[in-house]
Design an enzyme around this catalytic site. Structure first.
Site, PDB file in Angstrom:
ATOM      1  NE  ARG A 102      31.432  32.507 -10.609  1.00 20.16           N
ATOM      2  CZ  ARG A 102      31.268  33.796 -10.346  1.00 20.16           C
ATOM      3  NH1 ARG A 102      30.347  34.485 -10.970  1.00 20.16           N
ATOM      4  NH2 ARG A 102      32.018  34.393  -9.448  1.00 20.16           N
ATOM      5  CG  ASP A 119      26.659  19.172  -5.368  1.00 16.20           C
ATOM      6  OD1 ASP A 119      26.298  18.581  -4.340  1.00 16.20           O
ATOM      7  OD2 ASP A 119      25.870  19.737  -6.131  1.00 16.20           O
ATOM      8  CD  GLU A 142      26.212  18.230  -9.951  1.00 16.23           C
ATOM      9  OE1 GLU A 142      25.784  19.025  -9.097  1.00 16.23           O
ATOM     10  OE2 GLU A 142      25.538  17.282 -10.402  1.00 16.23           O
ATOM     11  CG  HIS A 161      19.866  26.927  -7.188  1.00 12.52           C
ATOM     12  ND1 HIS A 161      19.427  26.805  -8.488  1.00 12.52           N
ATOM     13  CD2 HIS A 161      20.761  25.931  -6.996  1.00 12.52           C
ATOM     14  CE1 HIS A 161      20.041  25.778  -9.055  1.00 12.52           C
ATOM     15  NE2 HIS A 161      20.850  25.234  -8.178  1.00 12.52           N
ATOM     16  NE  ARG A 196      18.101  19.260  -3.598  1.00 14.50           N
ATOM     17  CZ  ARG A 196      18.456  18.604  -4.683  1.00 14.50           C
ATOM     18  NH1 ARG A 196      19.619  18.874  -5.253  1.00 14.50           N
ATOM     19  NH2 ARG A 196      17.683  17.686  -5.204  1.00 14.50           N
ATOM     20  NE  ARG A 209      20.064  20.895 -12.479  1.00 15.24           N
ATOM     21  CZ  ARG A 209      20.695  20.908 -11.299  1.00 15.24           C
ATOM     22  NH1 ARG A 209      21.976  20.565 -11.225  1.00 15.24           N
ATOM     23  NH2 ARG A 209      20.074  21.281 -10.206  1.00 15.24           N
TER      24      ARG A 209
END
Length: 927
Positions: A624, A586, A546, A160, A758, A426
């Site tokens: 997290r 999210d 989410e 990320h 996002r 994923r």
């Protein structure tokens, strides 16, 4: 540049002995900061000239004066200085203040290590403390061994994009940290101290002349390589050491001797996370697995090479076991120098076989063996050979040798296998849905899968799971998207065959909204042989819930899912363990900080009850982020605050962006963070109350607070006309996209809608303008309204919640931290970037009122006079950073004006990017 810290205010004077000790340690911190500041100042003067150095000093001293004395004249003077600078001067100033943030971080990290060693840090020796608590609760060594036999603690590294630093600058910063550490540990002679000073100057100068910003965009494999560097820094050595140290502690505690199960397993999303990232393909995933395997194979070979030099035991001086003698005889090593050294011969043979294994797996290695060997078919064969060395040493009175490098290598092989990290794959449920629709419609002419309702889909998919025929036809030309998905699943099946099933043990479904989303993945896995029609599965199917709505539906979905015979057989084939992932980011963007935290907690209570009823073990995977707005905060507190039964010996947690480097760049800090995860898992599983929910009146009150906070948050973010325009104008969201900090796009779709943005750039943008809105908005007004509606309970009841309920305490503690880093004065400067004055006043006025309300109610409930009153170390850190952060924020606002006014000077955008880097470094956990 003399980077001094602010003198402590009167209200920061210590009153407790532990605070006195902390202040004593801070003296050494100030010494380190002054040392690095002096070197940075000298570097700026030498490289940029005395005029730039003098300008930096004027800005620094004026900013300190304003913050220390709240001198409004100083603020006006500061603004005049900053506004009068040329673009060229501005960029130089930004670089100087950004490097201060980076160097201050290094000094603080070293101070934390110093206190950790001295036993003054609250999480120092936390695993030992938790074991002592277990012993006090009557839990013996045998019971703990049994617990760890089925336990799983798994930090999962993700790519990320919140780490704005380049690896090149991180490497230089680590050299600076190593030099500071050596000065701390070693009594240097005068010559050595002078050499150390010169080396520090060399590193700081190199830093100054190194680009802070990446010039090119990262590829996925670049991200993989960056992630793998943390295995060199920390994981490859510290994971085995931690498990072995725990094993020793349990042996000291009595009970049956024996090796402890390797419960600590590293996971990764880097190279397997396709959700919204079109650059993660089947070939990229194959490349990822090869890079991972190459790193761990190279480590094993290097350790074997050194082990061979250490095990110089002569056969005529020490007995060896018969199986060791046999292993040595099979070695291709024919050197006469080692003919009487059976351990070295055995190690040479293992080395040769491991090299052949690497070649078979098509992974790169640099070392070559002394002869040919047959490749290992699986990691268990390698373990068996290493066990032969171990048993021979133990049986011949050489236990102390067996407990050295060999023991760590055996444990490493057990923890990392040939795959290094367990890679999750994923994808978004919508992509799986489109893929299945195309396959089904092609196999059943006239069908429209997308037109089917949920129940019809469930029936069709469960029938397909039992079918022994293939759904994919070689005679149909499928879309590129469908072929891409099928290729990824085929690559996962290949990985199982090559590296073992631990290489890819999970398939995660993002935005999972129903049973059909999970069954669609099961059918796709069946197409490549990872799910069998008989009801066996070689991989875990993991739903990721989410949004607020999905969290509320999660327990109902899983209740029905575990009642479906064909799916339940798959779960039973996986040891009756079902993993469920919960999304913090999210859900926060969807419903705000308070509601997100509460709905996550309620979802866990519901899931615990459902899984207990179905006699299936629940494993929760917590998605997290680093910031509070994305579920961040202290790991120990977060794990222990879970409802009873939610941990149950197994937990996986994502480690993201800048949090990875802050936790795991230093081996000692990394080891401590791994201990915290292990200790918290033990504590939450065995030492916390077993009931899943606290008192009912607590739940009711929290439900009411959450509904009020949700209404306030949604009212601002999703229901206020013009909020989208306000957000895009008052933050650096557009400019963040120009930073080369990740391979994944910032939005799911090419729109400006908040829904499609996002969570990472959403939170990151609010942090840059110092509002941190996702980490607190809605709480203040919710409390005010709740008290008005419950005058009989009022503030005393909320104070009781804070004192008695770990969940509520953690919620407020995280808000305390994030609000302390915010600045409404700085945020007001960003609001001025909104061209529509009426819109600006309407929205910022609401934000400002809520900010003041939130702080007031928070302090009242916590019984504090000021933010961070209970955490003086962090309080001083935050207060000392503000004088260096504020000039960066001011400059960023002015550069944003220039950039948006179409100033053609390329230094304007570069200056904005540098301020983003510096502010992020100063705030630390920002995304």
């Amino acid at each position: 540049m003399s980077l001094q810290t602010i003198s402590s205010d009167a209200d920061l004077r210590p009153s407790r002995p532990e605070d006195v000790q902390a202040l004593e340690a801070d003296v050494r911190l100030r010494d380190d900061i002054r040392l690095l500041g002096r070197i940075l100042g000298d570097t700026v003067r030498d490289q940029e000239g005395a005029d730039v150095f003098d300008l930096v000093e004027r800005i620094r001293q004026t900013s300190i004066r304003f913050h220390r004395d709240e001198d409004r004249l100083a603020r006006r003077e500061l603004e005049q200085i900053l506004d009068s600078m040329s673009i060229s001067e501005t960029v130089r100033i930004v670089r100087a203040f950004s490097y201060f943030s980076h160097l201050a971080n290094i000094a603080e990290d070293q101070n934390n290590i110093r206190q950790m060693r001295a036993g003054k840090n609250g999480s120092s020796g936390v695993l030992a403390q938790t074991l002592a608590k277990a012993k006090g609760a009557g839990i013996g060594a045998d019971a703990l061994r049994k617990f760890f036999r089925s336990a799983l603690v798994s930090p999962v590294l993700t790519a990320h994009p919140t780490e704005v630093r380049r690896k090149s600058t991180m490497d230089r910063e680590m050299e600076v940290a190593a030099l500071l550490d050596r000065r701390e540990r070693v009594a240097l002679t005068a010559d050595e101290a002078a050499a150390s000073d010169e080396q520090l100057r060399r590193e700081v100068l190199t830093l100054w002349q190194t680009n802070l910003l990446r010039r090119t965009k990262l590829t996925v494999l670049d991200e993989v390589a960056n992630g793998l560097s943390f295995y060199d820094y920390t994981f490859l050595r510290e994971v085995p050491r931690l498990v072995n140290a725990l094993e020793d502690r349990l042996e000291e505690g009595g009970g049956a001797a024996g090796e402890l199960a390797s419960f600590l397993r590293m996971g990764s999303w880097i190279g397997g996370d396709r959700d919204g990232n079109p650059f993660v393909t089947a070939d990229v995933m194959r490349g990822t697995l090869r890079l991972q395997s190459s790193r761990v194979m190279q480590f094993y070979l290097e350790e074997l090479h050194v082990l061979g030099s250490e095990l110089s035991i002569a056969a005529h001086l020490a007995d060896v076991s018969e199986e060791l003698r046999t292993l040595a005889e099979r070695s291709p090593d024919t050197s006469p120098h080692r003919s009487g050294e059976p351990y070295r011969l055995a190690v040479s043979g293992i080395y040769a076989r491991l090299t052949a294994t690497a070649e078979k797996l098509e992974v790169e290695i640099t070392r070559r063996p002394v002869g040919k060997g047959a490749p290992y078919q699986n990691v268990k064969e390698l373990q068996a050979d290493l066990d032969v060395l171990h048993r021979s040493l133990i049986s011949n009175n050489a236990r102390v040798i067996a407990r050295g490098r060999l023991r760590l290598l055996r444990r490493a092989v057990d923890c990392f296998g040939f795959h290094l990290a367990r890679l999750d794959i994923r994808q978004n449920s919508a992509v799986h849905e489109r893929t299945i629709a195309e396959l089904m419609d092609a196999a059943n002419p006239g069908m429209s899968y997308l037109a089917l309702g949920e129940e019809a889909r469930i029936s069709l998919l469960t029938n397909e799971l039992r079918s022994t025929r293939a759904l994919v036809s070689p005679f149909v030309k499928y879309s590129d998207e469908t072929m891409g998905e099928l290729n990824v699943f085929h690559a996962a099946a290949e990985a199982h065959a090559m590296f073992g099933s631990d290489a890819i043990p999970q398939c995660i479904i993002s935005m999972c909204k129903g049973m059909s989303d999970m069954l669609e993945v099961a059918v796709l896995l069946k197409e490549v042989g990872l799910v069998h029609p008989s009801g066996r599965s070689a991989i875990n199917i993991v739903p990721l819930f989410e949004t607020i709505e999905d969290l509320q539906a999660s327990s109902g979905i899983m209740d029905r899912m575990l009642s479906v015979h064909d799916y339940r057989r798959l779960v039973d084939s996986r040891g009756s363990v079902q993993e469920v992932m919960l999304g913090y980011s999210d859900s926060n963007k969807d419903g705000g900080f308070v509601t997100s935290g509460w709905e996550l907690y309620k979802a866990e209570i519901g899931l615990v009850e459902v899984f207990e009823r179905h006699h299936v073990r629940l494993r929760l995977f917590h998605g997290r982020g680093g910031s509070v707005g994305r579920g961040g905060g202290p790991s120990y507190d977060a794990i222990v605050a879970q409802p009873g039964g939610a941990v149950n010996g197994q937990i996986r947690i994502t480690e993201q962006g800048e949090i990875i480097s802050s936790k795991y760049s230093n081996a000692e800090v990394g080891r401590n963070n791994l201990e915290i995860l292990a200790a918290a898992t033990l504590d939450a599983s065995l030492l916390q109350p077993s009931q899943s929910a606290p008192r009912r009146e607590y739940l009711v009150a929290m439900d009411e607070l959450s509904n009020l906070a949700f209404k306030a948050y949604r009212g601002l973010v999703y229901e206020t006309d013009g909020f989208v325009d306000y957000f895009w104008s008052s933050t650096v969201i557009n400019e963040i996209a120009t930073l080369n900090i990740g391979s994944r796009p910032a939005s799911r779709k090419k729109t400006r809608a908040i829904e499609d943005l996002r969570a990472i750039p959403w939170v990151f943008s609010w942090a840059q303008c110092r509002l941190m809105l996702p980490g607190w908005y809605g709480f203040g007004s919710a409390v005010e309204q709740w008290i008005a509606e419950h005058p009989d309970k009022g503030m005393p009841f909320l104070k009781e919640l804070y004192q008695e309920w770990p969940f509520f305490r953690m919620l407020l503690s995280n808000m305390d931290m994030v609000l302390a880093k915010s600045s409404i004065a700085i945020a007001s400067r960003y609001a001025e970037l909104v061209p529509d004055e009426a819109l600006r006043e309407k929205i910022f006025g609401r934000i400002r009122r809520e900010w003041h309300s939130c702080i007031e109610t928070l302090l009242d409930i916590m019984g504090q006079d000021r933010l961070l009153q209970g955490n003086q170390l962090l309080e001083r850190s935050v207060r000392h950073r503000f004088p260096y952060l504020d000039p960066l924020n001011h400059v960023q606002v002015e550069l944003l004006r220039e950039h948006r006014a179409q100033n053609p000077d390329e230094q304007v955008l570069r200056g904005i990017q540098l301020t983003i880097n510096g502010i992020s470094a100063g705030l630390r956990n920002t995304g």
